[in-house]
Scaffold this active site. Structure first.
Site, short mmCIF file in Angstrom:
data_model
loop_
_atom_site.label_atom_id
_atom_site.label_comp_id
_atom_site.label_asym_id
_atom_site.label_seq_id
_atom_site.Cartn_x
_atom_site.Cartn_y
_atom_site.Cartn_z
N GLU A 181 10.05 -24.54 -3.19
CA GLU A 181 8.85 -24.12 -2.82
C GLU A 181 7.87 -24.43 -3.53
O GLU A 181 7.82 -24.53 -4.98
CB GLU A 181 9.00 -22.73 -2.28
CG GLU A 181 9.39 -21.80 -3.88
CD GLU A 181 9.65 -20.31 -3.57
OE1 GLU A 181 10.38 -20.14 -2.70
OE2 GLU A 181 8.97 -19.49 -4.27
N ARG A 201 15.96 -15.87 -3.94
CA ARG A 201 15.60 -16.91 -4.66
C ARG A 201 15.81 -18.31 -3.81
O ARG A 201 16.90 -18.35 -3.22
CB ARG A 201 16.05 -17.07 -6.08
CG ARG A 201 15.35 -16.49 -7.16
CD ARG A 201 13.86 -17.09 -7.23
NE ARG A 201 13.32 -16.43 -8.54
CZ ARG A 201 12.71 -15.17 -8.51
NH1 ARG A 201 12.30 -14.83 -7.41
NH2 ARG A 201 12.01 -14.93 -9.54
N ARG A 236 29.22 -9.29 -7.86
CA ARG A 236 30.05 -9.57 -8.75
C ARG A 236 31.17 -8.45 -9.28
O ARG A 236 32.43 -8.54 -9.43
CB ARG A 236 29.45 -10.15 -9.86
CG ARG A 236 29.61 -11.31 -10.84
CD ARG A 236 28.97 -11.90 -11.62
NE ARG A 236 27.66 -10.75 -11.97
CZ ARG A 236 26.67 -11.23 -12.75
NH1 ARG A 236 26.57 -12.41 -13.42
NH2 ARG A 236 25.75 -10.31 -12.91
N GLY A 258 22.66 -4.96 -6.55
CA GLY A 258 21.98 -4.71 -7.61
C GLY A 258 21.12 -3.60 -7.29
O GLY A 258 21.10 -3.15 -6.27
N ARG A 259 19.94 -3.42 -8.11
CA ARG A 259 18.82 -2.48 -7.56
C ARG A 259 18.38 -2.64 -6.36
O ARG A 259 18.39 -1.66 -5.22
CB ARG A 259 17.71 -2.15 -8.72
CG ARG A 259 18.17 -1.71 -10.13
CD ARG A 259 16.87 -1.48 -10.79
NE ARG A 259 16.18 -2.88 -10.75
CZ ARG A 259 16.51 -3.79 -11.47
NH1 ARG A 259 17.34 -3.90 -12.35
NH2 ARG A 259 15.83 -4.95 -11.22
N ILE A 260 18.01 -3.90 -6.03
CA ILE A 260 17.06 -4.11 -4.78
C ILE A 260 18.22 -4.22 -3.47
O ILE A 260 18.01 -3.21 -2.64
CB ILE A 260 16.37 -5.64 -4.90
CG1 ILE A 260 15.46 -5.45 -5.95
CG2 ILE A 260 15.73 -5.90 -3.35
CD1 ILE A 260 14.51 -6.85 -6.19
N HIS A 294 7.14 -16.28 -0.16
CA HIS A 294 7.47 -15.72 -1.37
C HIS A 294 6.45 -14.46 -1.54
O HIS A 294 5.99 -14.56 -2.77
CB HIS A 294 7.52 -16.69 -2.52
CG HIS A 294 8.58 -16.14 -3.53
ND1 HIS A 294 9.22 -17.06 -4.36
CD2 HIS A 294 8.75 -14.95 -3.98
CE1 HIS A 294 9.95 -16.19 -5.35
NE2 HIS A 294 9.60 -14.97 -4.96
N GLY A 348 7.80 -11.21 -1.06
CA GLY A 348 8.58 -10.20 -0.98
C GLY A 348 8.05 -8.74 -1.87
O GLY A 348 8.18 -7.63 -1.52
C1 DGY Z 1 10.34 -11.58 -8.58
O1 DGY Z 1 9.98 -10.55 -9.23
O2 DGY Z 1 11.28 -12.20 -9.12
C2 DGY Z 1 9.62 -11.92 -7.50
O3 DGY Z 1 10.47 -13.06 -6.81
C3 DGY Z 1 8.25 -12.40 -7.68
O4 DGY Z 1 7.64 -12.14 -6.59
#
Ligand code: DGY
Length: 331
Positions: free
Chosen positions: A267, A238, A177, A155-157, A285, A287
């Site tokens: 977590e 996640r 997918r 996806g985007r990231i 967490h 990111g």
């Molecule tokens: C998100 O945007 O889903 C990140 O995990 C929150 O920092």
């Protein structure tokens, strides 16, 4: 009269100032997560809630929040929200896509580089006063440049992570997918492969899929066995996408070389096995956690919330169908 809203966790002053122009704001600025009971109590008379991944917004909670019109998550991931239950009750749900892509991609890269070059290991070595001098075979890592990068979830990231690979002269394969359009594949210089092929071919496997029942334990013991013994796994998406117990076993046994992890099952209580391992780089967490990005995420959520309460379609509406089921007040 301004609509009443709840902000469940600490946000920035400018976020509160923006919200206060349009809403009567109750906010939990001491930044301890509200208990489910406290959240339930506080939402009874609220029209909107700005929440985080630490708040569970489920059907039972929504059933008691009779005035609620919008749930604005300060995150792109929204597995803390039962979106179907929101839709059924005519509650709009929103997230914050886009504003965190670059920062999250940067962190995935940081984990990749740190695990490959053993940065956390060498840092504790030097801080521990153990360094006595240069040696040829000292702290040998693996090269990132010219290696094969496998991205699961394009996806985007995922696409931003792939773009950065060009600077490292890497070969990029991906699994998603849906296969990307040929022009996007070409621009990213990324080849589509099956998940098994990706696991077998990649030197670095980076996970970037959202968490859902379908992606629960997407990487388990059998998948780890398919990876190269020299491979490095990065999870910055996640917890739950990886079977953490299986990963601890694989890292101990040398099934794969190392891992870089920003997210964990259950977590903040991570699997205790990770703490005793040197071949895993751990982050809590973070990111998307740069000052600019977290400010942008909070403001994006605030704008979604204000738009929804003004009767407009919020920019990042996850459930457009909710508008059809909406009626006021809900009964
Ligand atoms: C998100 O945007 O889903 C990140 O995990 C929150 O920092």
């Amino acid at each position: 009269m301004k609509p009443k809203i709840l902000v469940t966790r600490e946000v920035f002053d400018e976020t509160l100032a923006y919200l206060a122009q349009a809403c009567e704001v109750e906010s939990n600025q001491n930044d301890a997560a509200l208990t489910p009971e406290a959240l339930r109590q506080r939402l009874r008379d609220k029209r909107g809630v700005m929440c985080c991944l630490t708040d569970r917004i489920d059907a039972a909670l929504l059933a008691e929040a009779q005035q609620l019109k919008v749930v604005a998550n300060i995150a792109v991931g929204y597995n803390n929200i039962d979106v179907a239950a929101c839709t059924a009750r005519g509650v709009m749900a929103t997230n914050t896509p886009g504003v965190l892509d670059d920062s999250t991609a940067d962190l995935a890269w940081a984990l990749m580089l740190a695990a490959a070059r053993r940065l956390t290991e060498v840092e504790s070595y030097i801080r521990g006063g153990e360094w006595t001098g240069w040696r040829l075979k000292q702290w040998l890592g693996v090269d990132v440049h010219h290696a094969t990068l496998g991205i699961v979830g394009m996806g985007r990231i995922g696409q931003v992570i792939a773009r950065r690979a060009a600077g490292f002269d890497m070969r990029v394969v991906y699994h998603n997918r849906n296969r990307l359009a040929p022009d996007i594949e070409q621009r990213l210089n990324a080849a589509y492969v099956t998940k098994d092929e990706l696991l077998r071919q990649s030197d670095f496997v980076v996970l970037q899929v959202p968490y859902s029942p379908e992606t629960h334990h997407l990487i388990g013991a059998a998948d780890l066995k398919r990876m190269k013994p020299t491979a490095i796994l990065v999870n910055s998406t996640r917890g739950g996408v990886v079977d953490d117990a299986a990963l601890v076993d694989a890292l101990k046994a040398g099934t794969i070389r190392a891992a870089g992890l920003d997210v964990f099952e259950n977590e903040p209580r991570l699997h205790p096995g990770f703490l005793g391992l040197r071949n895993v780089v751990l982050a809590p967490h973070v990111g998307s956690s740069t000052e600019a990005t977290r400010r942008a995420m909070a403001m994006t959520a605030a704008k979604n919330l204000v738009a929804a309460l003004a009767g407009a379609t919020p920019p990042n509406l996850l459930n457009p169908e909710s508008r059809a089921t909406s009626h006021e007040p809900r009964t």
